[in-house]
Scaffold this active site. Structure first.
Site, PDB file in Angstrom:
ATOM      1  N   GLY A  82       0.816  -1.213   0.000  1.00  0.00           N
ATOM      2  CA  GLY A  82       0.000   0.000   0.000  1.00  0.00           C
ATOM      3  C   GLY A  82       0.839   1.248   0.000  1.00  0.00           C
ATOM      4  O   GLY A  82       2.043   1.211   0.228  1.00  0.00           O
ATOM      5  N   SER A  83       0.170   2.368  -0.292  1.00  0.00           N
ATOM      6  CA  SER A  83       0.841   3.661  -0.219  1.00  0.00           C
ATOM      7  C   SER A  83      -0.207   4.717   0.056  1.00  0.00           C
ATOM      8  O   SER A  83      -1.393   4.533  -0.214  1.00  0.00           O
ATOM      9  CB  SER A  83       1.602   3.971  -1.508  1.00  0.00           C
ATOM     10  OG  SER A  83       0.718   4.010  -2.602  1.00  0.00           O
ATOM     11  N   GLY A  84       0.264   5.811   0.621  1.00  0.00           N
ATOM     12  CA  GLY A  84      -0.635   6.906   0.964  1.00  0.00           C
ATOM     13  C   GLY A  84       0.103   8.212   0.939  1.00  0.00           C
ATOM     14  O   GLY A  84       1.221   8.306   0.428  1.00  0.00           O
ATOM     15  N   GLY A 119       3.455   7.907   3.135  1.00  0.00           N
ATOM     16  CA  GLY A 119       4.471   6.908   2.894  1.00  0.00           C
ATOM     17  C   GLY A 119       3.938   5.650   2.254  1.00  0.00           C
ATOM     18  O   GLY A 119       2.840   5.629   1.700  1.00  0.00           O
ATOM     19  N   LYS A 128       5.569   0.348   7.796  1.00  0.00           N
ATOM     20  CA  LYS A 128       5.173   1.632   7.231  1.00  0.00           C
ATOM     21  C   LYS A 128       6.424   2.497   7.148  1.00  0.00           C
ATOM     22  O   LYS A 128       7.099   2.705   8.161  1.00  0.00           O
ATOM     23  CB  LYS A 128       4.121   2.275   8.137  1.00  0.00           C
ATOM     24  CG  LYS A 128       3.566   3.583   7.657  1.00  0.00           C
ATOM     25  CD  LYS A 128       2.490   4.040   8.656  1.00  0.00           C
ATOM     26  CE  LYS A 128       1.895   5.360   8.292  1.00  0.00           C
ATOM     27  NZ  LYS A 128       0.856   5.786   9.266  1.00  0.00           N
ATOM     28  N   ASP A 144     -10.604   9.677  14.206  1.00  0.00           N
ATOM     29  CA  ASP A 144     -10.705   9.484  12.754  1.00  0.00           C
ATOM     30  C   ASP A 144     -11.169   8.059  12.453  1.00  0.00           C
ATOM     31  O   ASP A 144     -10.635   7.399  11.568  1.00  0.00           O
ATOM     32  CB  ASP A 144      -9.361   9.763  12.080  1.00  0.00           C
ATOM     33  CG  ASP A 144      -9.485   9.921  10.564  1.00  0.00           C
ATOM     34  OD1 ASP A 144     -10.599  10.224  10.083  1.00  0.00           O
ATOM     35  OD2 ASP A 144      -8.470   9.733   9.865  1.00  0.00           O
TER      36      ASP A 144
END
Length: 191
Positions: free
Chosen positions: A40-42, A45, A62, A156
């Protein structure tokens, strides 16, 4: 029980104690970890599946660039997220094992939740029953009650921040992303 710092100025200011040993490692990841694949990525990072060699255990890593944190947020908030996760020990909250620091990045090692985001899984299911929702909600409420009992509020909580532990039909969840979480005084009256 440990001593926890609520005012963090740099990574050396964090005092941590947990059922597993959480430490800021300044050494090489390559000594203990093999990077298996990117999962994954966001914004902040990338996330990789890694193998912890001493136990042959799959974990998640992460990778967060320090300059991204400094540009978007600040390192104090990022370190506060790590601190909070180390204080929480609940079966439906992602566990942090350790983190590494070098000149460019933070590398946060956590449990691996193989099932993906709850949001994506619900979206792809053709038959999502009320019993499934009840199982998931029970876990979410249990985790939130636990967090609140420890003086932590997530702030959140949404399906994108809830992962499924596995790809089978188990429906065990893990709450992630404590980046906006904060402490609160349980005895203080909210206005």
């Amino acid at each position: 029980s440990g001593t926890y710092s609520h005012s963090i100025n740099k990574e050396d200011d964090i005092l941590l104690k947990y059922s597993g040993v959480i430490i800021a490692n300044h050494g090489s990841l390559a000594v203990n970890y093999d990077i298996d694949r990117k999962i994954g990525s966001g914004t902040f990072g990338k996330v990789y599946e890694v193998t912890y060699r001493p136990l042959n255990q799959k974990r998640a890593m992460k990778v967060v660039k320090k300059d991204t944190i400094n540009y978007q947020d600040d390192s104090q908030k990022f370190l506060k997220e790590i601190e909070m996760l180390t204080q929480l020990d609940h079966p439906n909250i992602i566990k942090i094992y350790e983190y590494y620091v070098d000149e460019l990045n933070y590398y946060v090692i956590t449990e691996l939740a193989r099932g993906g985001e709850l949001y994506e899984q619900i979206y792809t299911l053709k038959n999502f029953k009320e019993e499934h929702a009840a199982i998931i909600m029970h876990q979410i409420i249990s985790a939130v009650c636990y967090m609140h009992s420890k003086g932590v509020v997530h702030r959140d909580l949404k399906p994108e921040n809830i992962m499924l532990e596995s790809t089978d039909d188990d429906l065990t969840i893990k709450i992630i992303d404590f980046g906006t979480s904060n402490y609160y005084n349980k005895n203080e009256k909210l206005s």
